[in-house]
Design a protein around this motif. Structure first.
Motif, PDB file in Angstrom:
ATOM      1  N   LEU A   1      17.321  53.439 -19.058  1.00 54.94           N
ATOM      2  CA  LEU A   1      16.200  53.926 -19.841  1.00 54.94           C
ATOM      3  C   LEU A   1      15.085  52.886 -19.897  1.00 54.94           C
ATOM      4  O   LEU A   1      15.327  51.718 -20.214  1.00 54.94           O
ATOM      5  CB  LEU A   1      16.665  54.261 -21.257  1.00 54.94           C
ATOM      6  CG  LEU A   1      15.597  54.819 -22.212  1.00 54.94           C
ATOM      7  CD1 LEU A   1      15.132  56.193 -21.749  1.00 54.94           C
ATOM      8  CD2 LEU A   1      16.145  54.884 -23.633  1.00 54.94           C
TER       9      LEU A   1
ATOM     10  N   LEU B   1      15.475  63.899 -21.733  1.00 53.13           N
ATOM     11  CA  LEU B   1      14.874  63.120 -22.802  1.00 53.13           C
ATOM     12  C   LEU B   1      14.030  64.067 -23.652  1.00 53.13           C
ATOM     13  O   LEU B   1      13.296  64.903 -23.116  1.00 53.13           O
ATOM     14  CB  LEU B   1      13.995  61.998 -22.234  1.00 53.13           C
ATOM     15  CG  LEU B   1      14.670  60.692 -21.773  1.00 53.13           C
ATOM     16  CD1 LEU B   1      15.672  60.922 -20.659  1.00 53.13           C
ATOM     17  CD2 LEU B   1      13.589  59.721 -21.284  1.00 53.13           C
TER      18      LEU B   1
ATOM     19  N   VAL C   1      13.277  57.305 -16.955  1.00 48.75           N
ATOM     20  CA  VAL C   1      14.505  56.782 -16.354  1.00 48.75           C
ATOM     21  C   VAL C   1      14.140  56.178 -15.010  1.00 48.75           C
ATOM     22  O   VAL C   1      13.430  56.797 -14.217  1.00 48.75           O
ATOM     23  CB  VAL C   1      15.545  57.904 -16.180  1.00 48.75           C
ATOM     24  CG1 VAL C   1      16.778  57.377 -15.472  1.00 48.75           C
ATOM     25  CG2 VAL C   1      15.918  58.495 -17.526  1.00 48.75           C
TER      26      VAL C   1
ATOM     27  N   TYR D   1       8.658  57.292 -22.399  1.00 51.98           N
ATOM     28  CA  TYR D   1       9.984  56.880 -21.930  1.00 51.98           C
ATOM     29  C   TYR D   1      10.245  57.512 -20.575  1.00 51.98           C
ATOM     30  O   TYR D   1       9.740  58.605 -20.256  1.00 51.98           O
ATOM     31  CB  TYR D   1      11.065  57.313 -22.916  1.00 51.98           C
ATOM     32  CG  TYR D   1      10.994  56.612 -24.258  1.00 51.98           C
ATOM     33  CD1 TYR D   1      11.726  55.453 -24.489  1.00 51.98           C
ATOM     34  CD2 TYR D   1      10.196  57.121 -25.289  1.00 51.98           C
ATOM     35  CE1 TYR D   1      11.669  54.809 -25.721  1.00 51.98           C
ATOM     36  CE2 TYR D   1      10.132  56.488 -26.523  1.00 51.98           C
ATOM     37  CZ  TYR D   1      10.865  55.323 -26.727  1.00 51.98           C
ATOM     38  OH  TYR D   1      10.809  54.682 -27.933  1.00 51.98           O
TER      39      TYR D   1
ATOM     40  N   PHE E   1      21.833  60.337 -16.962  1.00 53.61           N
ATOM     41  CA  PHE E   1      20.976  60.959 -17.972  1.00 53.61           C
ATOM     42  C   PHE E   1      20.828  62.452 -17.712  1.00 53.61           C
ATOM     43  O   PHE E   1      20.837  62.900 -16.565  1.00 53.61           O
ATOM     44  CB  PHE E   1      19.578  60.322 -17.956  1.00 53.61           C
ATOM     45  CG  PHE E   1      19.548  58.899 -18.429  1.00 53.61           C
ATOM     46  CD1 PHE E   1      19.311  58.596 -19.760  1.00 53.61           C
ATOM     47  CD2 PHE E   1      19.764  57.856 -17.535  1.00 53.61           C
ATOM     48  CE1 PHE E   1      19.290  57.283 -20.188  1.00 53.61           C
ATOM     49  CE2 PHE E   1      19.738  56.535 -17.949  1.00 53.61           C
ATOM     50  CZ  PHE E   1      19.495  56.246 -19.288  1.00 53.61           C
TER      51      PHE E   1
END
Length: 968
Positions: free
Chosen positions: A309, A337, A300, A298, A334
């Motif tokens: 995301l 994560l 950003v 994952y 954000f």
């Protein structure tokens, strides 16, 4: 439509539910005398190594030194007193490797250098003095690659380059001089990454720009992997992360091959390095936060929907946006994560619920907020300090009632909650520096004994006077504040020492004299504080050398004279225009022989040298593109014109002789402002008058932007010009004040082109204009004062760079008088300013750019006199400023933003009548409930009630406090 009613408390016929507590943010309170009861050891940088937790902590006897613990009180010990005395060695960058813990420390003799320990005092030794003597080598990025410690350092000869160490002096050496000479091959963010038994990092050899490099620890084995962006333009390599996708070990990172910055992958070879996917159409900031969870990475990234995301399985087709969390093109904020037992948890702000905890399974439907911990727009999770442990995420959160405390979550709402309320009440223990050990999570927490070491296995738990430096009603007259890490350095007089340098963390106990440079009441009068890396330079007169250049690390031992440039104790060289460019300081000084010259220094006496002599002192020194731009009058034939310097005598030269001959195109007060890679300045070419100019550092690229005030005098030798002032950079635009000859002085904006230069608003029609001034950036937007005579007077305005977004914020002193607003600075995204409202005098105010979010913080000098706040500095979560009150005089004050309590009563069944009385603010939704109207509410809904309202038995309700737009 949202409205705000008077204050309410919910009281039931069978008993009280309690006051739904709200209130305004930023409530004034007296700071506790922490040193006289609980100073706290302020532990940090926790690293588990060889069965123990190592960290730094401060004791009263030895200062900040290296400590270790097995998690028990008896098993917590100081490893070694590296720098004898109370100052401490301040160990940092702890990294374990093959039987030793490596770190950076200062023993008071060698500067900050590489050290190691085996856990004993005898086994704690300096590995190598890379920059010989008391100078520091500025080590960064310690990285273990198969038992070899790699790092970046500057030995004072080669610039910042890649170094390696096997734990001995002989085994510590520079790997390669990537950018030959004194230039830096790497910066302090080289993203050193261990991958496939080698080191990968971002470097710039001075020819190819910042690209992906690798090293096996030898000079011949240190090479560029691939020139992603051809030529000297940088690919901007960032966020290098080792991952494993589809059975292959890969590096994923952010890079640009041209117009956009996108995710790239590499197997460590040139052939195996390729663009993963073109995620953005333009070139916003590149992708960040690469986090592997199972078979998915994952991250950003930006695209047409803003910053959102994304995920990837390592293929172009499998690289997709997961969800548009904040719709309509807006970006999601954000803050980290995390892989929690195979689930992705992350901290995000969707623009509606504030910063909260979210989860995702990689699908749009499976991406949702876990819980609105601080109901409404208030932030529940205020920092990215979190750690996965035992199948849950431990993190700091504030529910609006318990303060900032330790929370846990497994990604479900049912299993998300407070671990322990360590400090009762709305303040909280503020857990920080969380790190997972074998059986516990260690962190620092604030309690009655100050900030100390804490542990958990995941189960159960501020406007202020800082210090009356000059006791009584005498004035300390603090000034010249500058942020220095999480601290603030300033100049003050305590009545015993004269004007000297002080330092503060925003508390009384943390505010102290750094050093008495000129003993006695005269003082050294320090000033012109300028930060370069971790070194603060300043000018001062110690009574022995005259006014000369000094440097400090914030301690008495670390404060020293850089160079006695003008060896005359009665005069000194009077350094001025101190400007940081990369790792060097540029300034203007007079050695008593050549007059005012341009100088540069690397912080050593040998590295303090003159560059060029000028007829008048150079000024407006500005850093851009890694170079120095300034205004200089080199000789009688050119006059004062724009100049540039790369730090060498040969590389210091005039950019363009705009007005041929000795007249010059600029004046002594001419400002220069960098906006990304361009530098703007006003100049008078004797043809169109004093107008806006721009330069990219070349003669051809130094040109007029646009003739804002065209008139009939062009070519007459006395053109009018638009009187450019208040040049201010915000994002990629330049804001300034100009007069086009028709509208008077008004706000303008420019991107460096004629087409992109426009007036934002004609605030006052006619040639008088609104006299806009005091341009100040806060929260990513521009604030300024503007005067509407006969209407609002001088008041606060703001702009987002568009005509539609340029507006009056608030008429603080209603009517034509005007609040005489003075803009002071950015406090956590809001504007801190001094204004008068017609009742309280000029006092400290805060504004978020809205009328409702513009409020007075405190009436420091009660009545209409006003405390006249000034000199604001924001550092380490505390705003420091000077103000005058009738008790203490002109002293140093502080402010720490707090948010009101937010509490939701959801789905509550009332057994009898409910009465709502005025005690606190409650947000009001479109639904207005009249007297004795029964209604069933839904969880999370906001509602208001009229005075005397009673709810029938058997109904449900939700009550929610609105934290207000002035609370971040």
């Amino acid at each position: 439509m949202n409205r705000t009613l008077r204050r309410f408390v919910v009281v039931f016929a069978f008993g009280s539910l309690g006051v739904v507590n709200g209130g305004r943010a930023d409530v004034p309170y007296l700071v506790k005398d922490i040193f006289t009861g609980g100073q706290g050891s302020e532990p940090g940088e926790f690293v588990e190594y060889s069965g123990e937790l190592y960290f730094y902590a401060t004791s009263a006897l030895t200062g900040a030194e290296l400590w270790a613990t097995d998690g028990s009180e008896a098993g917590t010990r100081e490893v070694a007193d590296i720098s004898p005395g109370t100052e401490g060695s301040h160990p940092r960058l702890l990294v374990g490797s093959w039987g030793n813990l490596f770190f950076v420390a200062d023993d008071g003799l060698h500067g900050r250098e590489l050290w190691k320990t085996d856990g004993t005092a005898a086994g704690t030794v300096m590995v190598s003095d890379i920059a010989p003597g008391i100078e520091s080598s500025d080590i960064a990025d310690l990285t273990d690659v198969g038992g070899t410690i790699f790092f970046t350092a500057d030995d004072g000869v080669h610039g910042r380059e890649i170094w390696m160490s096997h734990g001995t002096d002989a085994g510590t050496q520079m790997v390669a001089d990537i950018n030959p000479g004194t230039a830096d091959g790497l910066d302090s963010f080289g993203y050193l990454t261990a991958f496939s038994g080698a080191l990968y990092f971002a470097a710039d050899d001075g020819v190819n720009g910042r690209e992906l490099w690798t090293s096996d620890g030898t000079e011949s084995g240190t090479e560029m992997v691939l020139e992603i962006r051809a030529g000297t333009n940088s690919a901007g390599i960032d966020h290098i992360t080792a991952v494993s996708l589809d059975g292959s070990d890969l590096l994923i990172f952010s890079a640009s091959s041209g117009s956009s910055t996108d995710p790239w992958i590499s197997d460590g070879t040139a052939a195996g390095t390729e663009l993963l996917k073109d995620t953005s159409e333009t070139s916003p900031p590149g992708p960040t936060d690469f986090t592997q969870v199972g078979a998915i990475v994952y991250f950003v990234a930006w695209d047409s929907e803003g910053r959102e995301l994304w995920k990837t399985d390592g293929s172009e087709a499998g690289t997709v946006r997961v969800k548009d969390i904040t719709p309509d093109g807006a970006s999601t904020a954000f803050d980290g994560l995390f892989d929690v037992d195979g689930k992705l948890l992350f901290i995000a702000d969707d623009g509606v619920s504030g910063r909260e905890l979210w989860r995702s399974d990689g699908t749009e439907g499976g991406t949702a907020m876990v819980e609105d911990i601080n109901s409404g727009v208030g932030d529940g999770v205020t920092r990215d300090d979190a750690v996965a442990f035992g199948g849950v995420l431990l993190f700091g959160a504030d529910d609006g009632a318990s303060g900032l405390e330790l929370w846990r979550s497994d990604g479900t709402t049912a299993n998300t909650g407070l671990v322990r309320d360590i400090v009762s009440g709305p303040v909280g223990s503020d857990p920080r520096n969380l790190v997972a050990g074998l059986s516990s999570v260690f962190f620092s927490a604030e309690g009655v004994s100050g900030r100390e070491l804490a542990r958990s296995d995941g189960t159960m738990g501020g406007t202020t006077l800082v210090k009356d430096i000059h006791t009584g009603t005498g004035d300390a007259d603090p000034g010249s504040q500058v942020a220095f890490g999480d601290l603030t350095v300033f100049t003050a007089c305590d009545g015993d020492h004269g004007e000297e340098m002080w330092i503060s963390d925003g508390t009384e106990s943390g505010t102290e004299l750094v050093i008495d440079l000129a003993p006695g009441l005269e003082g050294s009068d320090p000033g012109r504080y300028t930060l370069v890396g971790e070194t603060l330079y300043f000018a001062a007169d110690d009574g022995v050398h005259g006014n000369e250049l000094w440097k400090t690390d914030g301690t008495a031992a670390g404060t020293e004279l850089v160079s006695d440039i003008h060896p005359d104790p009665e005069v000194g060289s009077f350094p001025s225009e101190l400007t940081a460019v990369g790792g060097s300081l540029y300034f203007v000084a007079d050695d008593g022989v050549n007059g005012d010259e341009l100088w540069t220094t690397d912080g050593t006496e040998a590295g303090t040298v003159p560059l060029t002599t000028f007829l008048q002192p150079p000024h407006s020194l500005t850093s851009a593109r890694g170079l120095l731009f300034f205004m200089g009058w080199g000789d009688i034939s050119t006059g004062e014109e724009p100049w540039i310097s790369d730090g060498t005598e040969a590389g210091t030269h005039i950019l363009r002789d705009i007005v041929t001959g000795g007249a010059g195109s600029t004046a002594y007060d001419t400002p220069m402002v960098a906006v990304r890679d361009l530098v703007f300045f006003p100049a008078d070419d004797d043809v169109v008058g004093r107008e806006l100019w721009v330069t990219d550092g070349t003669e051809a690229g130094t040109q007029l932007v646009v003739d804002i005030h065209p008139d009939g005098s062009e070519g007459s030798g006395d053109p009018t010009g638009s009187d450019i002032q208040e040049l201010t950079a915000v994002g990629g635009s330049l804001f300034f004040r100009a007069d086009d000859g028709t509208s008077g002085p008004e706000p303008w904006v420019s991107d460096g082109t004629a087409a992109g230069t426009a007036r934002l608003a004609d605030i006052v029609a006619g040639a008088e204009g609104s006299q806009v001034e005091d341009f100040t950036v806060a929260g990513g937007r521009l604030f300024f004062s503007a005067t509407q005579e006969g209407s609002t007077g001088e008041e606060l305005w703001t702009t987002d760079g568009t005509a539609a977004g340029t507006a009056l914020v608030a008429d603080i002193w209603p009517g034509a008088e005007g609040s005489e607003v003075r803009l002071l600075g950015d406090m956590s995204g809001r504007l801190f300013h001094a204004s008068a409202d017609g009742t309280n005098g000029r006092e400290p105010w805060l504004s978020d750019g809205t009328e409702a979010g513009t409020t007075m913080v405190a009436d420091i000098f009660p009545g209409s006199e006003g405390s006249y706040p000034s000199g604001f500095t924001w550092a380490g979560g505390t705003g420091l400023f000077e103000a005058d009150d009738p008790l203490f005089g002109n002293e140093l004050w502080a402010i720490q933003p707090t948010c009101p309590t937010v509490r939701t009563v959801a789905g509550y069944t009332i057994l009898g009548d409910a009465v709502f009385e005025a005690v606190d603010e409650i947000a009001i939704a479109d639904l207005a409930i009249s007297n004795r109207t029964a209604v069933t509410m839904t969880a999370g809904q906001t509602v208001y009630f009229e005075d005397g309202f009673a709810m029938a038995a058997g109904t449900s309700l939700v009550v929610e406090i609105d934290p207000g737009a002035d609370c971040n």
